[in-house]
Write a protein that holds these residues in place. Structure first.
Motif, PDB file in Angstrom:
ATOM      1  N   ARG A   1      90.533 104.883 122.450  1.00  0.00           N
ATOM      2  CA  ARG A   1      89.575 105.616 123.329  1.00  0.00           C
ATOM      3  C   ARG A   1      88.225 105.219 122.783  1.00  0.00           C
ATOM      4  O   ARG A   1      88.255 105.821 121.158  1.00  0.00           O
TER       5      ARG A   1
ATOM      6  N   ASP B   1      95.154 107.518 133.964  1.00  0.00           N
ATOM      7  CA  ASP B   1      95.248 107.719 132.577  1.00  0.00           C
ATOM      8  C   ASP B   1      94.221 106.671 131.575  1.00  0.00           C
ATOM      9  O   ASP B   1      93.389 107.008 130.859  1.00  0.00           O
TER      10      ASP B   1
ATOM     11  N   ASN C   1      89.782 109.271 130.071  1.00  0.00           N
ATOM     12  CA  ASN C   1      89.077 110.590 129.602  1.00  0.00           C
ATOM     13  C   ASN C   1      88.840 110.419 128.268  1.00  0.00           C
ATOM     14  O   ASN C   1      90.953 110.614 127.803  1.00  0.00           O
TER      15      ASN C   1
ATOM     16  N   THR D   1      92.042 113.559 127.637  1.00  0.00           N
ATOM     17  CA  THR D   1      93.617 113.644 128.566  1.00  0.00           C
ATOM     18  C   THR D   1      94.073 113.909 127.356  1.00  0.00           C
ATOM     19  O   THR D   1      94.403 113.352 126.140  1.00  0.00           O
TER      20      THR D   1
END
Length: 146
Positions: free
Chosen positions: A13, A65, A98, A101
């Motif tokens: 991420r 996701d 995101n 998540t």
């Protein structure tokens, strides 16, 4: 001796200017830290196994996701389990859509962490995994669009 086959995802991420990697702590053996991965089911290809294992172990679904950085680039990791059994793992790289998540661990894991590369390499105990993470990081930086 038959080689064990497995597949998984290096999930990352992006937070501000930082890249963090998802590592899961196993509930078995030495409780080591690893990205989501697992054995191929009979007749299953590597990529299908990587997607299935990620959903089973972390509760993350493709396109909902995370998204693949590339389905044509994978990182191969070969090692020997307990000094006897050869194992081959293929990893693909996926970006969280995101960064907040929720991770839903399976019974196979007791904890998870999002870690910067240096911390991820420190917490994982195997040199092969450190190499995989470093190769993934290089690929991400060279292919980052935003």
């Amino acid at each position: 001796m038959t080689q064990k086959l497995a597949a998984g995802l290096i999930i990352y991420r992006k937070l501000a200017e930082s890249i963090e990697y998802l590592l899961l702590q196993t509930s078995y053996s030495e409780n080591h830290w690893t990205p989501p991965k697992g054995h191929l089911d009979e007749g299953e290809d590597y990529l299908t196994a990587a997607v299935r294992e990620t959903e089973e172990e972390a509760g993350l679904k493709e396109d909902l996701d995370y998204t693949f950085l590339s389905k044509t680039f994978s990182i191969e990791c070969n090692y020997v389990i307990k000094g006897k059994e050869p194992k081959k793992v293929l990893y693909w790289i996926a970006k969280m859509l995101n960064p907040n998540t929720e991770i839903k661990l399976s019974h196979e894991h007791i904890n998870y962490k999002w870690l910067k590369l240096s911390d991820a390499c420190e917490i994982t105990k195997y040199d092969e995994m450190k190499c995989v993470l470093n190769r993934a990081d290089t690929f991400i930086i060279n292919n980052m669009k935003n």
